[in-house]
Design an enzyme around this catalytic site. Structure first.
Site, PDB file in Angstrom:
ATOM      1  N   ARG A   1     -13.765  15.810 -33.367  1.00 35.53           N
ATOM      2  CA  ARG A   1     -13.033  16.876 -32.680  1.00 35.53           C
ATOM      3  C   ARG A   1     -13.505  18.197 -33.257  1.00 35.53           C
ATOM      4  O   ARG A   1     -12.814  18.887 -33.996  1.00 35.53           O
ATOM      5  CB  ARG A   1     -11.512  16.737 -32.864  1.00 35.53           C
ATOM      6  CG  ARG A   1     -10.902  15.515 -32.218  1.00 35.53           C
ATOM      7  CD  ARG A   1     -10.568  15.625 -30.737  1.00 35.53           C
ATOM      8  NE  ARG A   1     -11.658  15.498 -29.817  1.00 35.53           N
ATOM      9  CZ  ARG A   1     -11.515  15.150 -28.531  1.00 35.53           C
ATOM     10  NH1 ARG A   1     -10.335  14.851 -28.036  1.00 35.53           N
ATOM     11  NH2 ARG A   1     -12.535  15.108 -27.719  1.00 35.53           N
TER      12      ARG A   1
ATOM     13  N   TYR B   1       0.841  -1.213   0.000  1.00 37.16           N
ATOM     14  CA  TYR B   1       0.000   0.000   0.000  1.00 37.16           C
ATOM     15  C   TYR B   1       0.870   1.254   0.000  1.00 37.16           C
ATOM     16  O   TYR B   1       0.579   2.234  -0.680  1.00 37.16           O
ATOM     17  CB  TYR B   1      -0.926   0.010   1.225  1.00 37.16           C
ATOM     18  CG  TYR B   1      -1.947   1.120   1.164  1.00 37.16           C
ATOM     19  CD1 TYR B   1      -3.194   0.887   0.594  1.00 37.16           C
ATOM     20  CD2 TYR B   1      -1.658   2.399   1.625  1.00 37.16           C
ATOM     21  CE1 TYR B   1      -4.124   1.913   0.488  1.00 37.16           C
ATOM     22  CE2 TYR B   1      -2.571   3.421   1.523  1.00 37.16           C
ATOM     23  CZ  TYR B   1      -3.807   3.177   0.958  1.00 37.16           C
ATOM     24  OH  TYR B   1      -4.724   4.193   0.853  1.00 37.16           O
TER      25      TYR B   1
ATOM     26  N   PHE C   1     -19.142  14.973 -25.460  1.00 34.81           N
ATOM     27  CA  PHE C   1     -18.768  14.145 -26.613  1.00 34.81           C
ATOM     28  C   PHE C   1     -18.639  12.664 -26.255  1.00 34.81           C
ATOM     29  O   PHE C   1     -18.838  11.799 -27.099  1.00 34.81           O
ATOM     30  CB  PHE C   1     -17.453  14.645 -27.241  1.00 34.81           C
ATOM     31  CG  PHE C   1     -16.285  14.649 -26.306  1.00 34.81           C
ATOM     32  CD1 PHE C   1     -16.080  15.709 -25.443  1.00 34.81           C
ATOM     33  CD2 PHE C   1     -15.401  13.591 -26.282  1.00 34.81           C
ATOM     34  CE1 PHE C   1     -15.007  15.702 -24.555  1.00 34.81           C
ATOM     35  CE2 PHE C   1     -14.326  13.580 -25.408  1.00 34.81           C
ATOM     36  CZ  PHE C   1     -14.126  14.637 -24.531  1.00 34.81           C
TER      37      PHE C   1
ATOM     38  N   ASP D   1       1.419  20.663 -20.180  1.00 35.30           N
ATOM     39  CA  ASP D   1       0.709  19.406 -20.382  1.00 35.30           C
ATOM     40  C   ASP D   1       1.683  18.524 -21.161  1.00 35.30           C
ATOM     41  O   ASP D   1       1.843  18.666 -22.374  1.00 35.30           O
ATOM     42  CB  ASP D   1      -0.591  19.617 -21.154  1.00 35.30           C
ATOM     43  CG  ASP D   1      -1.366  18.304 -21.325  1.00 35.30           C
ATOM     44  OD1 ASP D   1      -0.743  17.231 -21.215  1.00 35.30           O
ATOM     45  OD2 ASP D   1      -2.576  18.349 -21.581  1.00 35.30           O
TER      46      ASP D   1
ATOM     47  N   PHE E   1      -7.801  21.895 -24.046  1.00 37.82           N
ATOM     48  CA  PHE E   1      -8.078  20.472 -24.196  1.00 37.82           C
ATOM     49  C   PHE E   1      -9.294  20.172 -23.323  1.00 37.82           C
ATOM     50  O   PHE E   1      -9.486  20.770 -22.278  1.00 37.82           O
ATOM     51  CB  PHE E   1      -6.890  19.573 -23.828  1.00 37.82           C
ATOM     52  CG  PHE E   1      -7.254  18.136 -24.081  1.00 37.82           C
ATOM     53  CD1 PHE E   1      -7.409  17.678 -25.374  1.00 37.82           C
ATOM     54  CD2 PHE E   1      -7.551  17.266 -23.037  1.00 37.82           C
ATOM     55  CE1 PHE E   1      -7.846  16.379 -25.634  1.00 37.82           C
ATOM     56  CE2 PHE E   1      -7.975  15.970 -23.281  1.00 37.82           C
ATOM     57  CZ  PHE E   1      -8.119  15.523 -24.597  1.00 37.82           C
TER      58      PHE E   1
ATOM     59  N   LYS F   1      -0.275   8.089 -23.333  1.00 33.87           N
ATOM     60  CA  LYS F   1       0.093   8.434 -24.710  1.00 33.87           C
ATOM     61  C   LYS F   1       1.584   8.155 -24.904  1.00 33.87           C
ATOM     62  O   LYS F   1       2.000   7.016 -25.029  1.00 33.87           O
ATOM     63  CB  LYS F   1      -0.258   9.895 -25.010  1.00 33.87           C
ATOM     64  CG  LYS F   1      -1.752  10.146 -25.236  1.00 33.87           C
ATOM     65  CD  LYS F   1      -2.540  10.246 -23.986  1.00 33.87           C
ATOM     66  CE  LYS F   1      -3.902  10.838 -24.172  1.00 33.87           C
ATOM     67  NZ  LYS F   1      -4.708  10.798 -22.951  1.00 33.87           N
TER      68      LYS F   1
HETATM   69  O1  PLI Z   1      -7.196  10.711 -20.735  1.00 34.56           O
HETATM   70  P1  PLI Z   1      -6.345  11.161 -19.563  1.00 34.56           P
HETATM   71  O2  PLI Z   1      -7.169  11.538 -18.390  1.00 34.56           O
HETATM   72  O3  PLI Z   1      -5.263  10.223 -19.216  1.00 34.56           O
HETATM   73  O4  PLI Z   1      -5.573  12.494 -20.056  1.00 34.56           O
HETATM   74  C1  PLI Z   1      -6.219  13.669 -20.356  1.00 34.56           C
HETATM   75  C2  PLI Z   1      -5.484  14.420 -21.424  1.00 34.56           C
HETATM   76  C3  PLI Z   1      -4.756  15.523 -21.079  1.00 34.56           C
HETATM   77  N1  PLI Z   1      -4.106  16.246 -22.025  1.00 34.56           N
HETATM   78  C4  PLI Z   1      -4.118  15.908 -23.337  1.00 34.56           C
HETATM   79  C5  PLI Z   1      -3.389  16.743 -24.312  1.00 34.56           C
HETATM   80  C6  PLI Z   1      -4.819  14.789 -23.734  1.00 34.56           C
HETATM   81  O5  PLI Z   1      -4.804  14.452 -25.022  1.00 34.56           O
HETATM   82  C7  PLI Z   1      -5.540  14.003 -22.767  1.00 34.56           C
HETATM   83  C8  PLI Z   1      -6.325  12.888 -23.139  1.00 34.56           C
HETATM   84  N2  PLI Z   1      -6.560  12.646 -24.399  1.00 34.56           N
HETATM   85  C9  PLI Z   1      -7.338  11.727 -24.938  1.00 34.56           C
HETATM   86  C10 PLI Z   1      -8.136  10.783 -24.138  1.00 34.56           C
HETATM   87  C11 PLI Z   1      -7.383  11.668 -26.378  1.00 34.56           C
HETATM   88  O6  PLI Z   1      -8.056  10.786 -26.923  1.00 34.56           O
HETATM   89  O7  PLI Z   1      -6.725  12.509 -27.005  1.00 34.56           O
END
Ligand code: PLI
Length: 475
Positions: free
Chosen positions: A383, A73, A450, A216, A125, A259
């Site tokens: 988008r 934990y 969306f 970000d 975003f 990502k």
């Molecule tokens: O989906 P998260 O909560 O892990 O992250 C949010 C997020 C923050 N900043 C940016 C630039 C993003 O692209 C982002 C999430 N993007 C998604 C889910 C996408 O499909 O682009």
């Protein structure tokens, strides 16, 4: 010198079978999903280009790392390995893990925004702005005008317009500005990068007015690659080196590790300020979990630590962005209107130009995602106006300048043949675009609509005015 092709710096060890569907099955699936590709079951999708978020293929090393999960934990060994990887690659002092990017955005917004304040940034975003608004803030966009022109070929269309930034500081007053939210490879602009020179200029002006900058960092590695390839004087530097410089010009970051960092779940908040980090460590226990796991299993943190180090390897990033470019070039060659230059994580089709007969209030981008899915089982994401939502003060629909659909390429998942099939479907649709009808929204959730909104065609029972007479590319 003859330019040689790139190829993936990996071979495939395990495969995941895809279910083939008929056109009739897809017509029915999208109707049941309320004409929203987010509401489809993934087993009904052939090539899933909804998002590059959490959809990467992990490496054998990452999977091996999962077996080293220390599920204590408190004080998991994986947390300390993650901390070391984040420090080495991003350079920030304090790490607070979160379950994904929006967990970090929530914390940062709570910590740094007072009701009535504004956050400046280079384009909104969705989740980031939602958390800024929930904390009582308002987002003010100071991105350069080129970002809103799909045909402008400037290499750094994610750049901040320094004049707009100076004007905003003057009109709001530095005291009313919570912070600057710096996006990399600006998602809503088509994955367009920001130059290092521009980050330095933003830093200079913000520092003068005592305005912190939070990055970000979600696609900062991919942005660093564009700086290396496109910015004068940067070609000899490593991705690691460029990334460290970007981060060093900011006071901390939020990051979705789903990502760049090649994991299926995870995120983090980084801060350089000791007192703010202490407060963040205190608040993370309320919303995510103890500060040494932040909502993640030990194995998730281990996979992330390894993924972060893999993400900055030049062979990986060259092939990743090369694949996106490959699809983009097929579409450009066929005259499909897409955002150019091709961005880092996907191809963004200009739906307003693809379906010029549809008015904006019939959501052409949403319609196009449905038509593409019916045609070939390729799932894309809207988008445009649906993603932009409503003005929090007036309640009116926001119609952003860009009405796009995104073909987002997961990392290390699909082959060039998948890109070919996708391009053929898009090109076929372009040739009979006038058959596509618009949509009306029948159900609208309050937040981030969306994801869960439902629609119906403005006429008939399908987004196609009539069934096409000729054979399609049904997989
Ligand atoms: O989906 P998260 O909560 O892990 O992250 C949010 C997020 C923050 N900043 C940016 C630039 C993003 O692209 C982002 C999430 N993007 C998604 C889910 C996408 O499909 O682009």
């Amino acid at each position: 010198m003859i330019r040689r092709s790139w190829a993936e710096p990996f071979k495939i060890k395990m495969v995941e079978h895809l279910r083939m569907t008929t056109r009739a099955e897809r017509e029915s699936a999208i109707r049941e999903a309320g004409y929203n590709t987010f509401l489809l079951r993934s087993e009904d999708v052939y090539i899933d280009l909804l998002t590059d978020s959490g959809t990467s293929a992990m490496s054998d090393r990452q999977w091996a790392g999962m077996m080293l999960g220390d599920e204590a934990y408190a004080g998991s060994a994986n947390y300390y390995r993650l901390e070391r990887a984040v420090r080495d690659v991003y350079g920030y002092k304090h790490l607070i893990p979160t379950h994904q990017g929006r967990g970090a955005e929530h914390l940062l917004s709570r910590l740094c925004i007072k009701p009535g304040q504004v956050v400046l940034g280079n384009m909104y975003f969705t989740t980031t702005r939602a958390h800024q608004e929930l904390a009582g803030g308002r987002f003010v966009d100071v991105i350069c005008d080129e970002a809103n022109d799909p045909d402008d070929l400037s290499p750094f269309k994610g750049n901040v317009d320094i004049k707009k930034l100076a004007n905003a500081i003057e009109s709001y007053g530095a005291g009313r500005i919570a912070y600057f939210c710096l996006q990399c490879n600006v998602n809503m602009a088509g994955g367009q990068p920001i130059s290092l020179a521009n980050v330095r200029a933003v830093r200079e002006i913000c520092q003068r007015h005592d305005i912190p900058i939070y990055l970000d960092a979600t696609r900062a590695v991919e942005n660093a690659y564009f700086i290396k390839m496109r910015e004068p004087g940067q070609s000899d530097r490593s991705i690691e080196d460029i990334l460290l410089e970007i981060c060093s010009l900011t006071d901390g970051c939020t990051c979705s590790a789903k990502k760049d960092a090649l994991v299926n779940i995870g995120g983090f908040l980084c801060l350089n300020d000791d007192a703010l980090a202490e407060e963040a460590r205190n608040q993370v226990v309320l919303f995510e979990g103890l500060h040494t796991y932040g909502g993640l299993a030990g194995r998730d943190m281990e996979a992330m630590a390894i993924g972060i180090r893999e993400s900055v390897q030049i062979d990986h990033i060259r092939a990743r962005i090369g694949q996106v470019e490959y699809l983009g070039n097929l579409l450009i060659k066929a005259g499909v209107p897409i955002v150019r230059p091709v961005g880092g994580h996907g191809i963004f089709i200009d739906a307003a130009r693809f379906l010029p007969h549809l008015p904006r209030d019939q959501f052409p981008a949403q319609s196009l995602t449905c038509a593409l899915y019916i045609d070939s089982g390729v799932r894309a994401m809207e988008r445009g106006a649906v993603s932009a939502g409503r003005d929090p003060d007036t309640g009116e629909n926001i119609f952003p300048e860009l009405e796009l659909i995104r073909l987002t390429i997961p990392r290390r998942v699909y082959t060039q043949a998948h890109m070919d099939v996708t391009a053929e479907s898009v090109i076929d649709l372009r040739d009979r675009a006038e058959e596509v009808v618009g949509l009306r929204m029948t159900s609208e959730p309050r937040y981030l609509r969306f994801f869960q909104a439902r629609f119906e065609p403005v006429e008939g029972q399908s987004v196609f005015r009539r069934m096409p007479a000729r054979a399609t590319v049904s997989p």
